[in-house]
Motif scaffolding. Sequence first.
Motif, PDB file in Angstrom:
ATOM      1  N   LEU A 116       3.275  13.080  10.429  1.00 31.59           N
ATOM      2  CA  LEU A 116       4.403  12.161  10.392  1.00 31.59           C
ATOM      3  C   LEU A 116       5.504  12.682  11.307  1.00 31.59           C
ATOM      4  O   LEU A 116       5.689  13.899  11.442  1.00 31.59           O
ATOM      5  CB  LEU A 116       4.938  12.001   8.971  1.00 31.59           C
ATOM      6  N   MET A 117       6.235  11.758  11.898  1.00 28.31           N
ATOM      7  CA  MET A 117       7.350  12.135  12.770  1.00 28.31           C
ATOM      8  C   MET A 117       8.253  10.908  12.935  1.00 28.31           C
ATOM      9  O   MET A 117       7.843   9.780  12.621  1.00 28.31           O
ATOM     10  CB  MET A 117       6.836  12.597  14.129  1.00 28.31           C
ATOM     11  N   PRO A 118       9.499  11.093  13.407  1.00 24.87           N
ATOM     12  CA  PRO A 118      10.356   9.934  13.682  1.00 24.87           C
ATOM     13  C   PRO A 118       9.687   8.983  14.655  1.00 24.87           C
ATOM     14  O   PRO A 118       9.129   9.400  15.669  1.00 24.87           O
ATOM     15  CB  PRO A 118      11.608  10.577  14.287  1.00 24.87           C
ATOM     16  N   GLY A 119       9.705   7.715  14.329  1.00 24.64           N
ATOM     17  CA  GLY A 119       8.918   6.745  15.074  1.00 24.64           C
ATOM     18  C   GLY A 119       9.613   6.213  16.310  1.00 24.64           C
ATOM     19  O   GLY A 119      10.817   5.922  16.295  1.00 24.64           O
ATOM     20  N   MET A 120       8.841   6.087  17.378  1.00 27.38           N
ATOM     21  CA  MET A 120       9.316   5.405  18.576  1.00 27.38           C
ATOM     22  C   MET A 120       9.431   3.916  18.261  1.00 27.38           C
ATOM     23  O   MET A 120       8.561   3.328  17.634  1.00 27.38           O
ATOM     24  CB  MET A 120       8.350   5.625  19.731  1.00 27.38           C
ATOM     25  N   GLY A 121      10.476   3.298  18.697  1.00 27.45           N
ATOM     26  CA  GLY A 121      10.745   1.904  18.358  1.00 27.45           C
ATOM     27  C   GLY A 121      11.817   1.835  17.297  1.00 27.45           C
ATOM     28  O   GLY A 121      12.834   1.146  17.462  1.00 27.45           O
ATOM     29  N   LEU A 122      11.606   2.555  16.210  1.00 31.88           N
ATOM     30  CA  LEU A 122      12.632   2.625  15.179  1.00 31.88           C
ATOM     31  C   LEU A 122      13.847   3.401  15.661  1.00 31.88           C
ATOM     32  O   LEU A 122      14.983   3.093  15.281  1.00 31.88           O
ATOM     33  CB  LEU A 122      12.057   3.255  13.902  1.00 31.88           C
ATOM     34  N   ASN A 123      13.605   4.413  16.488  1.00 28.21           N
ATOM     35  CA  ASN A 123      14.752   5.150  17.025  1.00 28.21           C
ATOM     36  C   ASN A 123      15.549   4.280  18.002  1.00 28.21           C
ATOM     37  O   ASN A 123      16.777   4.348  18.059  1.00 28.21           O
ATOM     38  CB  ASN A 123      14.308   6.450  17.682  1.00 28.21           C
ATOM     39  N   ALA A 124      14.833   3.440  18.768  1.00 28.60           N
ATOM     40  CA  ALA A 124      15.536   2.515  19.664  1.00 28.60           C
ATOM     41  C   ALA A 124      16.306   1.457  18.872  1.00 28.60           C
ATOM     42  O   ALA A 124      17.427   1.073  19.251  1.00 28.60           O
ATOM     43  CB  ALA A 124      14.541   1.857  20.613  1.00 28.60           C
ATOM     44  N   TYR A 125      15.713   0.969  17.781  1.00 28.89           N
ATOM     45  CA  TYR A 125      16.419   0.004  16.947  1.00 28.89           C
ATOM     46  C   TYR A 125      17.652   0.645  16.315  1.00 28.89           C
ATOM     47  O   TYR A 125      18.700  -0.003  16.163  1.00 28.89           O
ATOM     48  CB  TYR A 125      15.493  -0.535  15.853  1.00 28.89           C
ATOM     49  N   PHE A 126      17.545   1.913  15.948  1.00 33.68           N
ATOM     50  CA  PHE A 126      18.685   2.642  15.391  1.00 33.68           C
ATOM     51  C   PHE A 126      19.843   2.657  16.393  1.00 33.68           C
ATOM     52  O   PHE A 126      20.997   2.369  16.044  1.00 33.68           O
ATOM     53  CB  PHE A 126      18.259   4.076  15.053  1.00 33.68           C
ATOM     54  N   ALA A 127      19.526   2.997  17.648  1.00 32.63           N
ATOM     55  CA  ALA A 127      20.583   3.156  18.649  1.00 32.63           C
ATOM     56  C   ALA A 127      21.138   1.826  19.128  1.00 32.63           C
ATOM     57  O   ALA A 127      22.373   1.646  19.203  1.00 32.63           O
ATOM     58  CB  ALA A 127      20.047   3.962  19.830  1.00 32.63           C
TER      59      ALA A 127
END
Length: 599
Positions: free
Chosen positions: A156-167
């Motif tokens: 498991l790791m911080p997801g790509m896509g979700l980090n972009a949605y966060f920012a």
Amino acid sequence: GLPPSSRRRPPSVQGALPSAPMRTDGSRENLLGILPDSSSSRYDRLPGSAPAAAGGPNGVNGSPRTSRSGLAALVEFADNYFGVSARGSTVATEVRAGCIAWMTMSYIMVVNPVILCKAATAADPLASESVMTATALSAAFGSLCAGLIGDAPLGLMPGMGLNAYFAFGICHTFGVTWQEAFSCCFVSGALLTGLAVMGVCNFVVSTVLSEHLKKAITVAIGVFQALIGFQVMGLVVASPDTLVTLGDLHWSDHQLYLALAGFCLISAMLVVGEIHGALLIGIWAMAICAWCVGLAEPPAGLVSMPRFDSSFAVSFDAWAPGSGKLPAMLIGSLVMLFVALFDLAGVQYGLMGIAGLLRDGGVPRSTSIFASAGLGTMAGALLGTSPVIIANESSAGIVEGAKTGLMAIVVAILFFLSAFIGPLLSAVPHVATAVPLVLIGAFMMAPCRGIDWDNLRVAIPSFLTMTVVPFTYSIHTGIIAGILMDGFLTLSSKPCSAPKDMATPTKAVEVAPEVGTPRRLASPKLERRLSTPHMSLAAISSTDAKAESAKQLLAQLIAAAPVQAPYNSPGLPLGPLDEAEARREEALRRALEAYIDGH
């Protein structure tokens, strides 16, 4: 023939009868000689058997224990605790697979800070070093939960896509600070954990995801990973006319040709040499070459202390009743929740299918896997990073042969250490980890065979999922598109046109074969397993020793008398030759079932 007690093998049998002489004192070593992995596995004990005696200087029945080194005892404990041997793997394979999965996942420590720091402003900065630490520790915690609670070979790791949605989707669109946005991550993780414990996640997944969509999601993720790999390599680039196009093939693009050389090297090691750890070897070979020829800066150091500047900075002020930001907080949390839910559902099914660990068409202990991601997301929000999901790159470890949560534990340990070796990981060029993504995409194409492409009721939603995921650069968008189209066709089609894989299973009825027609193996278990598209991938981890053991077991059972009445159909008497053939068929069927269940 064999004695009656040895004709029926439990599914955990991994090999044939032992060649070593049996002891006459009835000790447990006799059992271990036949079933070397049945000692005290949590999931694969023999029916009715008791756990092994713990502690004390003597073994079972007073036989003395062999003194073992601490490392050997640790290996045995890991084998028994995770049921490594019972699932057809080894501790060495799980450790090696964990290292490979971590290497392909470690890029997130470099990429995630770049994306999350875009949520900050000049007046309210977000330190990239602190985000790198939070990324490593949240991945370590989430993987640890997946290994210990879910016992699954998933990192498991911080997801790509979700980090972009966060920012961009929360901070920039809604005008909230990154501290407040981290509260959305925490709330979404808490909701995901609660829904998983209550069984809602499994209910939603089993209700909205049909079998053909699950297979399509696996393929879509493989294509998506390959696209990402090609993009990082420079083989596929953006184009204002055709959206994407072929990259610059001029000899001056040394990075592209380094990637192509690494691609050929790893492919040759996998196909020709069948080398275990080919992905890991290829990654480090490309990294060292890049450092030597000047394509990437060599590491300035090996160890650095982690920083916690953004840790525990999460703010819940925007959740106060009457706050103007409350609607934004609710929308952001719910979007993250549902994106993570469907992403986790599709990825865990696809990866567990590649590992050959699906049971009755579902993911065992999926509730624990959902909860692990939720707990990892909550921990990540407190540490200062975006939501945690299953890493698609876990497929690198699974293809290497991982089948248990021990691989996830190895990934967790390495991510924890990664918080202290940031300079070394930051120096590994992205192109070195991009090549394995392309190759892994090839491994994930097998489920295409399990989709009924002649049935448009199945083919259209499956095709939509496979294409929308890479073309929109979003896994959850493709999953939602497939679900909506699947639901629409379900409502608009007649009941008789329901897809085959959604039909209610009926009990198989044995039909007398026509004269001159060869018999089929009358085994629903074999029919299900041999028809699955993941069978070819599950065979990747087989070894010559296992194959030889299977041959010996088959030879024993083929020569044995039948343990049940042979296959016969009313009204069709069997002659001596037919009866002998039926006996051999029954023995072969049982041997195949034992071998397949054990692997």
